[in-house]
Design an enzyme around this catalytic site. Sequence first.
Site, PDB file in Angstrom:
ATOM      1  N   MET A 197      24.535   8.801   1.627  1.00  0.00           N
ATOM      2  CA  MET A 197      24.454  10.060   2.363  1.00  0.00           C
ATOM      3  C   MET A 197      24.775   9.838   3.840  1.00  0.00           C
ATOM      4  O   MET A 197      25.442  10.658   4.474  1.00  0.00           O
ATOM      5  CB  MET A 197      23.063  10.682   2.197  1.00  0.00           C
ATOM      6  N   GLU A 239       0.813  -1.220   0.000  1.00  0.00           N
ATOM      7  CA  GLU A 239       0.000   0.000   0.000  1.00  0.00           C
ATOM      8  C   GLU A 239       0.847   1.270   0.000  1.00  0.00           C
ATOM      9  O   GLU A 239       0.405   2.319  -0.469  1.00  0.00           O
ATOM     10  CB  GLU A 239      -0.957   0.015   1.199  1.00  0.00           C
ATOM     11  N   PHE A 279     -10.945  -7.469  14.149  1.00  0.00           N
ATOM     12  CA  PHE A 279      -9.942  -7.896  13.180  1.00  0.00           C
ATOM     13  C   PHE A 279      -9.649  -6.782  12.162  1.00  0.00           C
ATOM     14  O   PHE A 279     -10.554  -6.204  11.579  1.00  0.00           O
ATOM     15  CB  PHE A 279     -10.418  -9.161  12.453  1.00  0.00           C
ATOM     16  N   GLN A 280      -8.397  -6.509  11.954  1.00  0.00           N
ATOM     17  CA  GLN A 280      -7.935  -5.461  11.036  1.00  0.00           C
ATOM     18  C   GLN A 280      -8.549  -4.095  11.353  1.00  0.00           C
ATOM     19  O   GLN A 280      -8.806  -3.307  10.453  1.00  0.00           O
ATOM     20  CB  GLN A 280      -8.173  -5.859   9.568  1.00  0.00           C
ATOM     21  N   LYS A 288     -17.194  -0.707   6.686  1.00  0.00           N
ATOM     22  CA  LYS A 288     -17.669  -1.643   5.673  1.00  0.00           C
ATOM     23  C   LYS A 288     -19.185  -1.607   5.493  1.00  0.00           C
ATOM     24  O   LYS A 288     -19.691  -1.669   4.373  1.00  0.00           O
ATOM     25  CB  LYS A 288     -17.209  -3.064   6.020  1.00  0.00           C
TER      26      LYS A 288
END
Lengths: 164, 589
Positions: free
Chosen positions: B496, B64, B126-127, B176
């Site tokens: 760097m 993502e 969940f999630q 949802k």
Amino acid sequence: MIRRIISILLENEAGALSRVVGLFAQRNYNIESLTVAPTEDESLSRLTLTTSASDIEVEQITKQLNKLVEVVKLADLTEGDHVERELMLVKVKASGAQRAEVKRVSDIFRGQIVDVTSSTYAIQLSGTSDKLDAFIGALSESVVLEVVRTGVTGLSRGEKVLTL
Amino acid sequence: MNDKETPNNSSSDPELLSGGDALVRALQEEGVEKIFGYPGGAVLHIYDALFRQNLIEHYLVRHEQAATHMADGYARATGRPGVVLVTSGPGATNAITGIATAYMDSIPMVVISGQVQSHLIGTDSFQETDMVGISRPIVKHSFLVKHASEIPATIKKAFYLASSGRPGPVVVDIPKDITNPADLHPFLYPESVAIRSYNPAQRGHSGQIKKAAAMLMAAERPMIYSGGGVIQGEASELLKAIVTALGYPITSTLMGLGAFPATDAQFLGMLGMHGTVEANNAMHHCDVLLAVGARFDDRVTNTVSKFCPYAKIIHIDIDPTSISKNVAVDVPIVGPVSSVLTEMLAVIQNRPEPPTQDQTAALSDWWSQIEGWRAQNCLAYETDENLIKPQQAVQAVYELTKGQAYVSSDVGQHQMFAALYYPFDFPRQWINSGGLGTMGFGLPAAMGVQVAFPEAQVVCITGEGSIQMNIQELSTCSQYELPVKIINLNNRALGMVRQWQDMQYEGRHSHSYMDSIPDFKGLVEAYGHVGLSIKTPGDLRPGLEEAFSQKDRLVFVDIEVDPNEHVYPMHVAPNGSMRDMWLKKGVRT
């Protein structure tokens, strides 16, 4: 560093308060007190916070607050003449000789006793933060059981108003 | 929010749509053509709605974070908001780095995240993660949608907020159940939106603009410092007109490169920590500074108390909080750069009197002084028979792409080499994470650019450290046949970090080397792409020519470069001013 009272009209929405508080944490500004409640217009909350900041810092703080989408309007009350009040409830020991002494001190400060038991008083006091501090100072440490303060709220004096 | 929305005036009754369909329809109404995302439980209804339409094309990433960088690259190249769709929990948290990247660089983006069902919020289901809370400090604004009927108005507001004023990312978190296909609501898309508590400046204060123009025209040692706001505000042409009309020197921040053509003689190169000697000295010595769409970042100013000690400063910015945040300014102008510069140009073009002889002489002396700094040729570097210098590689890329490519970069030495050795002549040509400095940005951002402009030459200049932060996106490139050219300046070290360790930690290279670097050629071939490996200076040009000749293929060019090269100039810190610079190893101003 000068003490500032910033008064904010905020959209009365879930999460709006967390954005204000989060901003202060995120940008390392301090909040000394914070009070918030809905106004007569249900869609708006009025939030008053006190902070210590230099002129440059307070300019940045107010600009950052204004940048939050849910902040509708704000004013730094300390920029002009204003009225400020804080409410305090103090629970004190009130038995024996202390009972009369506590009552006397409370009367001097125009406190009201709002709860009484045989051994305690709950005293309600309002005024500037300094006055509330002075009252606590005037009570002997041994009698103070519990202190709750609302934090400062306030208004500009005269015709100046913070509305839509 | 108490807002006015004007619904579409349609004669028939509005269509009934589920939340998921309403969301997709709202995106279509906003003119969205591409979205970048990754499905998961909480967004399945939305993905099903996407499946049943064909106006919006969805790009499936492999992580993502890459979806947000792709959307970001798309937005930087086109100026239109990038759109991201991720699921709840880990989908949302993976997007955070990309949202923060967009926030720091003021990139318009709308991120739609799924959330667990409303009745499960707060139960550690969940999630589940508090996306609005986690993203709060790195978004322009966010919404948690409470009811399906709110979707059209919320999406309208999200796009308006993301792309107006100072642009930025907006998160729309949708539980949802809100997208439930069985729950239908009338779909009316608002034609306009107004938010009472959000009113970005539409124009600057005319009095201030006149004052600023007068100050500029009276300057003896003027300097113009432009930033990313000029690109975001579509004001490059205006800036060019003003700089040309005045005949003044101009420098640019890392974010502003391309707003003014780098090959123009009035351009002094980038300023700041790795700015040129001429740009940093001209900043230090100027008597009037015009800052346009720049924010006096710490990577620009060096020690703030020593910044521009002789200058009156004019600052144009759309965001009032940028003004006098780091550096106190004399003439602040809050407004869109384009509108302010339009007014300013008119004042300059109608100047009542031409410059006096004294002024013309002063300006000419100033230019002589600048040419003296320029003659130091601070970007010169020594070449080597056996080792490819990273600067050399970037210059070869510039020549072979004729300066016309979109160039994305990751973060580190290669980023500075790209900024300094690839002169950008066009706005939106240079795509990099300036504010947040996000390693792993380069490849997905380049992919977003390629999606926006399939025919364009898109180059990602990266290093073996950064590229490995999102290398899985090579798979996405295979799926969508994105012919990005990846130029990997491979120095076998986190360059760097290593440079700082050389300069400030007596060469103790604590964890800045890359052990067990993959065989990149083999790796990219496994993904179905073309891999090239270049190890000697003699192979550099032919190798790059071969890479660029493969127009339709992703080519990964792994270039073994000198691991000991440093980026110069470099500000002396701490306590240095802008003119205090290291010019090469052990040599300073």
